[in-house]
Write a protein that holds these residues in place. Structure first.
Motif, short mmCIF file in Angstrom:
data_model
loop_
_atom_site.label_atom_id
_atom_site.label_comp_id
_atom_site.label_asym_id
_atom_site.label_seq_id
_atom_site.Cartn_x
_atom_site.Cartn_y
_atom_site.Cartn_z
N UNK A 284 48.46 71.95 33.26
CA UNK A 284 47.16 71.36 33.58
C UNK A 284 46.34 71.29 32.31
N UNK A 285 45.24 70.55 32.31
CA UNK A 285 44.37 70.52 31.12
C UNK A 285 43.93 71.91 30.67
N UNK A 286 43.83 72.86 31.59
CA UNK A 286 43.42 74.22 31.23
C UNK A 286 44.46 74.92 30.35
N UNK A 287 45.70 74.39 30.31
CA UNK A 287 46.76 74.99 29.50
C UNK A 287 46.81 74.45 28.08
N UNK B 232 36.05 68.49 32.57
CA UNK B 232 35.22 69.38 31.75
C UNK B 232 36.03 70.18 30.73
N UNK B 233 37.35 70.21 30.86
CA UNK B 233 38.19 70.91 29.87
C UNK B 233 38.09 70.26 28.50
N UNK B 234 37.60 69.04 28.44
CA UNK B 234 37.46 68.36 27.15
C UNK B 234 36.52 69.12 26.22
N UNK C 190 46.40 78.36 19.89
CA UNK C 190 46.90 77.07 20.39
C UNK C 190 48.15 77.35 21.21
N UNK C 191 47.96 77.48 22.51
CA UNK C 191 49.09 77.75 23.41
C UNK C 191 49.95 76.51 23.59
#
Length: 417
Positions: free
Chosen positions: A295-298, A326-328, A393-394
Protein backbone atom coordinates in the motif's frame (compact mmCIF):
# COMPACT_ATOMS: atom_id res chain seq x y z
CA UNK A 1 0.31 -20.60 -8.12
CA UNK A 2 3.08 -19.42 -5.84
CA UNK A 3 5.39 -16.91 -7.48
CA UNK A 4 9.15 -17.16 -7.09
CA UNK A 5 10.95 -14.21 -5.49
CA UNK A 6 13.17 -11.97 -7.61
CA UNK A 7 16.23 -10.07 -6.36
CA UNK A 8 18.76 -7.59 -7.73
CA UNK A 9 22.28 -9.02 -7.75
CA UNK A 10 24.22 -6.72 -10.09
CA UNK A 11 24.21 -3.13 -11.35
CA UNK A 12 25.94 -1.25 -14.16
CA UNK A 13 25.66 2.32 -15.38
CA UNK A 14 27.03 4.68 -18.00
CA UNK A 15 25.54 8.13 -17.41
CA UNK A 16 26.17 11.82 -18.01
CA UNK A 17 27.29 12.16 -14.37
CA UNK A 18 29.38 9.00 -14.01
CA UNK A 19 30.71 6.07 -15.99
CA UNK A 20 30.08 3.48 -13.27
CA UNK A 21 27.46 2.88 -10.59
CA UNK A 22 29.64 4.33 -7.78
CA UNK A 23 30.39 7.44 -9.85
CA UNK A 24 26.73 7.81 -10.83
CA UNK A 25 25.50 7.40 -7.24
CA UNK A 26 28.10 9.85 -5.94
CA UNK A 27 27.03 12.35 -8.59
CA UNK A 28 23.38 11.98 -7.59
CA UNK A 29 24.02 12.46 -3.88
CA UNK A 30 26.20 15.50 -4.53
CA UNK A 31 23.73 17.13 -6.90
CA UNK A 32 25.98 17.12 -9.96
CA UNK A 33 24.49 18.38 -13.22
CA UNK A 34 25.45 16.49 -16.36
CA UNK A 35 24.27 19.23 -18.72
CA UNK A 36 26.73 21.22 -20.83
CA UNK A 37 27.14 22.59 -24.34
CA UNK A 38 27.07 19.80 -26.91
CA UNK A 39 30.49 18.68 -28.15
CA UNK A 40 29.54 15.90 -30.55
CA UNK A 41 28.22 18.11 -33.38
CA UNK A 42 27.95 21.75 -34.48
CA UNK A 43 24.86 23.28 -32.85
CA UNK A 44 25.13 26.71 -34.49
CA UNK A 45 21.76 26.47 -36.24
CA UNK A 46 19.94 24.58 -33.47
CA UNK A 47 17.52 26.07 -30.94
CA UNK A 48 19.00 23.91 -28.16
CA UNK A 49 22.78 23.83 -27.95
CA UNK A 50 23.28 21.68 -24.85
CA UNK A 51 22.51 18.22 -23.52
CA UNK A 52 23.61 15.66 -20.95
CA UNK A 53 26.25 13.81 -22.95
CA UNK A 54 28.25 10.82 -21.76
CA UNK A 55 31.77 12.03 -20.96
CA UNK A 56 35.19 10.41 -21.29
CA UNK A 57 33.80 7.26 -22.88
CA UNK A 58 36.25 5.63 -25.30
CA UNK A 59 34.48 2.92 -27.30
CA UNK A 60 37.69 1.99 -29.12
CA UNK A 61 39.51 1.38 -25.84
CA UNK A 62 36.63 -0.70 -24.47
CA UNK A 63 35.68 -2.70 -27.56
CA UNK A 64 38.61 -2.34 -29.93
CA UNK A 65 38.42 -0.02 -32.94
CA UNK A 66 37.32 -2.72 -35.40
CA UNK A 67 34.41 -3.96 -33.28
CA UNK A 68 33.39 -0.46 -32.14
CA UNK A 69 32.89 0.59 -35.78
CA UNK A 70 30.32 -2.20 -36.22
CA UNK A 71 28.16 -0.96 -33.35
CA UNK A 72 25.91 2.06 -32.98
CA UNK A 73 26.63 4.09 -29.82
CA UNK A 74 23.47 2.79 -28.13
CA UNK A 75 24.89 -0.75 -28.37
CA UNK A 76 28.33 0.38 -27.24
CA UNK A 77 26.74 1.95 -24.19
CA UNK A 78 24.73 -1.21 -23.50
CA UNK A 79 27.77 -3.50 -23.61
CA UNK A 80 29.72 -1.17 -21.33
CA UNK A 81 27.01 -1.03 -18.64
CA UNK A 82 26.42 -4.79 -18.89
CA UNK A 83 30.15 -5.44 -18.43
CA UNK A 84 30.08 -3.58 -15.12
CA UNK A 85 26.93 -5.38 -13.93
CA UNK A 86 28.29 -8.84 -14.82
CA UNK A 87 31.47 -8.10 -12.85
CA UNK A 88 29.46 -6.61 -9.99
CA UNK A 89 27.31 -9.75 -9.77
CA UNK A 90 30.46 -11.93 -9.95
CA UNK A 91 28.97 -14.06 -12.70
CA UNK A 92 30.97 -17.00 -14.00
CA UNK A 93 28.90 -18.17 -16.96
CA UNK A 94 30.97 -21.34 -17.28
CA UNK A 95 29.41 -22.46 -14.00
CA UNK A 96 25.83 -21.40 -14.80
CA UNK A 97 23.09 -22.83 -17.01
CA UNK A 98 23.21 -20.26 -19.79
CA UNK A 99 20.11 -21.80 -21.40
CA UNK A 100 18.17 -20.28 -18.47
CA UNK A 101 19.75 -16.81 -18.54
CA UNK A 102 18.07 -14.25 -20.78
CA UNK A 103 18.46 -10.67 -21.91
CA UNK A 104 15.59 -8.19 -22.12
CA UNK A 105 16.70 -4.73 -23.13
CA UNK A 106 14.89 -1.43 -23.66
CA UNK A 107 15.52 1.32 -26.19
CA UNK A 108 13.09 3.94 -27.33
CA UNK A 109 14.76 4.71 -30.67
CA UNK A 110 17.76 2.43 -31.20
CA UNK A 111 20.49 3.28 -33.70
CA UNK A 112 19.52 6.83 -34.63
CA UNK A 113 23.11 7.93 -35.34
CA UNK A 114 23.60 5.03 -37.74
CA UNK A 115 20.36 5.82 -39.54
CA UNK A 116 21.25 9.53 -39.77
CA UNK A 117 24.74 8.90 -41.14
CA UNK A 118 23.64 6.39 -43.76
CA UNK A 119 20.76 8.49 -45.07
CA UNK A 120 22.91 11.64 -45.21
CA UNK A 121 25.62 9.75 -47.12
CA UNK A 122 23.01 8.43 -49.56
CA UNK A 123 21.57 11.91 -50.09
CA UNK A 124 25.02 13.31 -50.84
CA UNK A 125 25.77 10.61 -53.40
CA UNK A 126 24.71 10.00 -56.97
CA UNK A 127 21.60 8.03 -56.06
CA UNK A 128 23.31 4.64 -56.05
CA UNK A 129 22.36 2.60 -52.98
CA UNK A 130 25.87 2.23 -51.57
CA UNK A 131 24.82 1.52 -47.99
CA UNK A 132 27.15 0.08 -45.38
CA UNK A 133 26.46 -3.65 -44.94
CA UNK A 134 26.24 -3.02 -41.21
CA UNK A 135 23.54 -0.34 -41.66
CA UNK A 136 20.51 -2.44 -40.72
CA UNK A 137 22.12 -4.64 -38.03
CA UNK A 138 23.66 -1.53 -36.42
CA UNK A 139 20.39 0.38 -36.40
CA UNK A 140 17.63 -2.01 -35.29
CA UNK A 141 16.56 -1.59 -31.66
CA UNK A 142 16.68 -5.30 -30.87
CA UNK A 143 20.37 -5.67 -31.74
CA UNK A 144 21.58 -4.64 -28.28
CA UNK A 145 20.29 -7.74 -26.45
CA UNK A 146 21.49 -9.79 -29.42
CA UNK A 147 25.07 -8.58 -28.92
CA UNK A 148 24.82 -9.07 -25.16
CA UNK A 149 23.70 -12.67 -25.58
CA UNK A 150 26.42 -13.35 -28.16
CA UNK A 151 29.15 -11.95 -25.92
CA UNK A 152 28.21 -14.10 -22.93
CA UNK A 153 26.63 -17.12 -24.66
CA UNK A 154 23.18 -16.61 -23.12
CA UNK A 155 20.39 -18.65 -24.74
CA UNK A 156 17.40 -17.72 -22.61
CA UNK A 157 14.60 -15.37 -23.73
CA UNK A 158 16.05 -12.46 -25.69
CA UNK A 159 14.24 -9.39 -27.01
CA UNK A 160 13.87 -5.62 -26.84
CA UNK A 161 11.04 -3.60 -25.34
CA UNK A 162 10.15 -0.38 -27.19
CA UNK A 163 7.73 1.93 -25.41
CA UNK A 164 9.46 5.29 -25.76
CA UNK A 165 10.57 6.60 -22.36
CA UNK A 166 8.98 3.65 -20.54
CA UNK A 167 11.06 1.11 -22.52
CA UNK A 168 13.53 -0.03 -19.88
CA UNK A 169 10.90 -0.07 -17.13
CA UNK A 170 9.05 -2.49 -19.39
CA UNK A 171 12.22 -4.55 -19.82
CA UNK A 172 12.49 -4.86 -16.03
CA UNK A 173 8.84 -5.85 -15.68
CA UNK A 174 9.09 -8.49 -18.42
CA UNK A 175 12.23 -9.98 -16.85
CA UNK A 176 10.59 -9.92 -13.42
CA UNK A 177 7.53 -11.77 -14.69
CA UNK A 178 9.51 -14.47 -16.50
CA UNK A 179 11.58 -15.06 -13.37
CA UNK A 180 8.74 -15.28 -10.91
CA UNK A 181 6.96 -17.69 -13.23
CA UNK A 182 10.04 -19.91 -13.22
CA UNK A 183 10.77 -19.48 -16.95
CA UNK A 184 14.42 -18.53 -16.34
CA UNK A 185 16.99 -18.24 -13.55
CA UNK A 186 18.41 -14.83 -14.37
CA UNK A 187 18.04 -11.86 -16.71
CA UNK A 188 20.34 -9.11 -17.82
CA UNK A 189 17.83 -6.28 -18.11
CA UNK A 190 18.00 -2.53 -18.63
CA UNK A 191 18.18 -0.06 -21.47
CA UNK A 192 20.35 2.26 -23.52
CA UNK A 193 19.88 5.31 -25.70
CA UNK A 194 22.10 7.53 -27.87
CA UNK A 195 20.12 10.35 -29.48
CA UNK A 196 22.38 13.35 -28.97
CA UNK A 197 22.97 14.06 -32.63
CA UNK A 198 21.51 16.36 -35.27
CA UNK A 199 18.40 14.25 -35.82
CA UNK A 200 17.66 13.71 -32.14
CA UNK A 201 18.11 17.29 -30.99
CA UNK A 202 16.55 18.75 -34.13
CA UNK A 203 13.56 16.44 -33.91
CA UNK A 204 12.79 17.18 -30.28
CA UNK A 205 13.34 20.90 -30.92
CA UNK A 206 10.74 20.75 -33.68
CA UNK A 207 8.29 19.41 -31.07
CA UNK A 208 9.17 22.24 -28.66
CA UNK A 209 9.99 19.54 -26.12
CA UNK A 210 13.52 20.61 -25.13
CA UNK A 211 14.69 23.35 -22.84
CA UNK A 212 16.34 26.23 -24.69
CA UNK A 213 18.17 27.68 -21.66
CA UNK A 214 21.41 27.95 -23.64
CA UNK A 215 22.80 30.65 -21.34
CA UNK A 216 22.74 28.29 -18.34
CA UNK A 217 22.77 24.63 -19.38
CA UNK A 218 23.77 23.25 -15.97
CA UNK A 219 20.51 24.45 -14.40
CA UNK A 220 18.24 23.87 -17.40
CA UNK A 221 16.64 20.68 -16.09
CA UNK A 222 14.32 22.09 -13.43
CA UNK A 223 11.61 19.57 -12.51
CA UNK A 224 8.75 21.15 -10.53
CA UNK A 225 10.32 24.62 -10.70
CA UNK A 226 8.06 27.48 -11.80
CA UNK A 227 10.44 28.38 -14.65
CA UNK A 228 10.92 24.91 -16.16
CA UNK A 229 10.85 25.10 -19.95
CA UNK A 230 11.35 21.57 -21.27
CA UNK A 231 13.48 18.49 -20.80
CA UNK A 232 17.22 18.15 -21.33
CA UNK A 233 18.27 15.30 -23.61
CA UNK A 234 20.52 12.66 -22.07
CA UNK A 235 22.27 9.49 -23.18
CA UNK A 236 23.76 6.37 -21.65
CA UNK A 237 22.76 2.97 -20.30
CA UNK A 238 21.69 1.18 -17.15
CA UNK A 239 21.87 -2.54 -16.37
CA UNK A 240 20.14 -4.49 -13.60
CA UNK A 241 20.82 -8.17 -13.05
CA UNK A 242 17.55 -9.74 -11.88
CA UNK A 243 17.76 -13.23 -10.44
CA UNK A 244 15.45 -15.82 -8.93
CA UNK A 245 16.11 -15.76 -5.19
CA UNK A 246 17.01 -19.42 -4.63
CA UNK A 247 19.36 -19.34 -7.62
CA UNK A 248 21.06 -16.25 -6.20
CA UNK A 249 21.39 -17.81 -2.75
CA UNK A 250 22.78 -21.05 -4.17
CA UNK A 251 25.68 -19.21 -5.79
CA UNK A 252 26.26 -16.93 -2.78
CA UNK A 253 25.31 -13.73 -4.57
CA UNK A 254 25.12 -10.40 -2.83
CA UNK A 255 21.62 -8.92 -2.92
CA UNK A 256 20.92 -5.21 -3.32
CA UNK A 257 17.14 -5.33 -3.01
CA UNK A 258 14.09 -7.36 -3.97
CA UNK A 259 11.91 -6.46 -6.94
CA UNK A 260 8.35 -6.95 -5.82
CA UNK A 261 6.06 -5.38 -8.40
CA UNK A 262 5.49 -3.76 -11.73
CA UNK A 263 2.55 -2.02 -13.34
CA UNK A 264 1.67 -1.00 -16.90
CA UNK A 265 -1.05 1.20 -18.33
CA UNK A 266 -1.93 3.52 -21.21
CA UNK A 267 -3.14 7.11 -21.15
CA UNK A 268 -5.28 6.52 -24.26
CA UNK A 269 -5.30 10.26 -24.67
CA UNK A 270 -2.72 11.95 -26.93
CA UNK A 271 0.33 11.20 -29.07
CA UNK A 272 2.74 13.15 -26.84
CA UNK A 273 0.86 14.95 -24.05
CA UNK A 274 0.05 13.22 -20.75
CA UNK A 275 -3.56 12.84 -19.67
CA UNK A 276 -4.52 16.16 -18.02
CA UNK A 277 -5.97 14.36 -14.99
CA UNK A 278 -3.08 11.93 -14.73
CA UNK A 279 -5.40 8.95 -15.18
CA UNK A 280 -2.91 6.60 -16.82
CA UNK A 281 -0.17 7.53 -14.36
CA UNK A 282 -2.51 6.98 -11.42
CA UNK A 283 -3.55 3.62 -12.80
CA UNK A 284 0.02 2.41 -13.33
CA UNK A 285 1.16 3.31 -9.81
CA UNK A 286 -1.86 1.60 -8.28
CA UNK A 287 -1.25 -1.45 -10.49
CA UNK A 288 2.38 -1.70 -9.37
CA UNK A 289 1.40 -1.39 -5.72
CA UNK A 290 -1.26 -4.08 -6.09
CA UNK A 291 1.18 -6.36 -7.92
CA UNK A 292 3.70 -5.89 -5.09
CA UNK A 293 1.10 -6.54 -2.41
CA UNK A 294 1.92 -3.15 -0.89
CA UNK A 295 0.00 0.00 0.00
CA UNK A 296 1.15 3.63 -0.20
CA UNK A 297 1.93 3.40 3.53
CA UNK A 298 4.71 0.90 2.66
CA UNK A 299 6.51 3.20 0.21
CA UNK A 300 9.00 5.81 1.39
CA UNK A 301 10.35 7.16 -1.91
CA UNK A 302 9.04 7.74 -5.43
CA UNK A 303 11.58 8.39 -8.16
CA UNK A 304 9.30 10.29 -10.49
CA UNK A 305 9.38 10.55 -14.27
CA UNK A 306 9.73 14.32 -13.64
CA UNK A 307 11.00 15.57 -17.00
CA UNK A 308 10.92 19.33 -16.28
CA UNK A 309 8.17 20.01 -18.81
CA UNK A 310 5.33 22.44 -18.15
CA UNK A 311 2.68 19.77 -18.88
CA UNK A 312 4.23 16.59 -17.55
CA UNK A 313 5.28 17.56 -14.02
CA UNK A 314 1.86 18.73 -12.75
CA UNK A 315 0.06 15.69 -14.16
CA UNK A 316 2.47 13.29 -12.44
CA UNK A 317 2.04 14.99 -9.07
CA UNK A 318 -1.71 14.94 -9.54
CA UNK A 319 -1.43 11.21 -10.23
CA UNK A 320 0.64 10.58 -7.10
CA UNK A 321 -1.92 12.50 -5.05
CA UNK A 322 -4.67 10.31 -6.50
CA UNK A 323 -2.73 7.07 -5.96
CA UNK A 324 -1.24 7.87 -2.54
CA UNK A 325 -3.79 10.13 -0.90
CA UNK A 326 -2.45 11.78 2.26
CA UNK A 327 0.59 9.45 2.19
CA UNK A 328 2.05 11.83 -0.39
CA UNK A 329 2.99 14.16 2.47
CA UNK A 330 5.00 11.44 4.24
CA UNK A 331 7.08 10.16 1.32
CA UNK A 332 10.05 11.73 -0.45
CA UNK A 333 9.76 12.51 -4.15
CA UNK A 334 12.65 13.36 -6.42
CA UNK A 335 13.51 13.61 -10.10
CA UNK A 336 17.04 12.47 -10.86
CA UNK A 337 16.53 13.79 -14.40
CA UNK A 338 17.44 17.15 -12.89
CA UNK A 339 21.01 15.77 -12.93
CA UNK A 340 21.17 13.18 -15.72
CA UNK A 341 18.77 14.75 -18.15
CA UNK A 342 16.24 12.50 -19.85
CA UNK A 343 17.80 9.27 -21.11
CA UNK A 344 14.58 8.30 -22.92
CA UNK A 345 14.58 4.52 -23.37
CA UNK A 346 17.40 4.14 -20.83
CA UNK A 347 15.77 6.38 -18.22
CA UNK A 348 13.78 3.64 -16.50
CA UNK A 349 16.81 1.45 -15.84
CA UNK A 350 19.10 4.28 -14.76
CA UNK A 351 16.42 5.65 -12.43
CA UNK A 352 15.58 2.19 -11.10
CA UNK A 353 19.24 1.93 -10.05
CA UNK A 354 18.77 5.18 -8.10
CA UNK A 355 15.67 3.72 -6.42
CA UNK A 356 17.48 0.46 -5.60
CA UNK A 357 20.42 2.32 -4.05
CA UNK A 358 18.06 4.56 -2.10
CA UNK A 359 16.53 1.42 -0.60
CA UNK A 360 19.93 -0.12 0.08
CA UNK A 361 21.54 2.99 1.59
CA UNK A 362 18.57 4.80 3.19
CA UNK A 363 19.20 8.09 1.41
CA UNK A 364 17.13 10.01 -1.14
CA UNK A 365 18.92 11.67 -4.08
CA UNK A 366 17.76 15.25 -4.62
CA UNK A 367 15.86 17.20 -7.25
CA UNK A 368 18.43 19.90 -8.07
CA UNK A 369 18.02 23.24 -9.85
CA UNK A 370 15.08 24.40 -7.78
CA UNK A 371 14.91 28.18 -7.56
CA UNK A 372 11.26 29.24 -7.56
CA UNK A 373 8.29 27.44 -6.04
CA UNK A 374 5.44 26.70 -8.40
CA UNK A 375 2.14 27.62 -6.70
CA UNK A 376 0.49 24.75 -8.60
CA UNK A 377 2.15 22.30 -6.19
CA UNK A 378 1.11 21.73 -2.58
CA UNK A 379 3.95 23.10 -0.40
CA UNK A 380 3.57 20.15 1.97
CA UNK A 381 4.97 17.77 -0.66
CA UNK A 382 8.63 16.89 -0.10
CA UNK A 383 10.33 17.14 -3.49
CA UNK A 384 13.79 16.66 -1.90
CA UNK A 385 14.89 19.93 -3.43
CA UNK A 386 18.60 20.63 -3.93
CA UNK A 387 20.01 18.35 -1.21
CA UNK A 388 19.99 14.60 -0.57
CA UNK A 389 18.06 13.49 2.52
CA UNK A 390 18.77 10.61 4.89
CA UNK A 391 15.75 8.55 5.89
CA UNK A 392 14.67 4.94 6.16
CA UNK A 393 13.64 3.67 2.73
CA UNK A 394 11.75 0.40 3.13
CA UNK A 395 10.51 0.43 -0.46
CA UNK A 396 10.74 2.70 -3.48
CA UNK A 397 8.63 3.15 -6.60
CA UNK A 398 10.06 4.37 -9.92
CA UNK A 399 7.89 5.74 -12.74
CA UNK A 400 8.43 5.91 -16.49
CA UNK A 401 6.03 7.47 -18.99
CA UNK A 402 6.48 7.57 -22.77
CA UNK A 403 5.14 9.25 -25.89
CA UNK A 404 2.10 7.35 -27.10
CA UNK A 405 0.74 7.24 -23.55
CA UNK A 406 2.86 4.29 -22.39
CA UNK A 407 3.24 4.04 -18.60
CA UNK A 408 5.33 1.58 -16.58
CA UNK A 409 6.18 1.62 -12.87
CA UNK A 410 8.42 -0.66 -10.82
CA UNK A 411 8.82 -1.25 -7.08
CA UNK A 412 11.82 -2.43 -5.09
CA UNK A 413 12.03 -3.11 -1.36
CA UNK A 414 14.63 -4.11 1.19
CA UNK A 415 15.55 -7.77 0.93
CA UNK A 416 14.60 -9.93 3.92
CA UNK A 417 15.12 -13.67 4.33
Amino acid sequence: MEFKRVVVTGLGALTPIGNSVPEYWDGLLNGVSGAALIKSFDTTNFKTKFACEVKNFDADAFLGRKDARKLDPFVQYALYAVDEAVKDAELDFDKLDTNRIGVIWGSGIGGLKTFLDEVVNFAKGDGSPRFNPFFIPKMIADIAPGHISIKYGLRGPNFTTVSACASSNNSLIDAFNYLRLGKANMFISGGSEAIINEAGIGGFNAMHALSTRNDDPATASRPFDLDRDGFVAGEGAGTIILEELEHAKARGAKIYAEMVGGGMSADAYHMTAPHPEGLGATLVMKAALEDAGLTPADIDYVNVHGTSTPLGDPQEIKAIQQAYGDEIYRINISSTKSMTGHLLGAAGAVEAIAAILAVKNDVIPPTINHFTDDPAFDPRINFTFNKAQQREVRAAQSNGFGFGGHNASVIFKKYEE
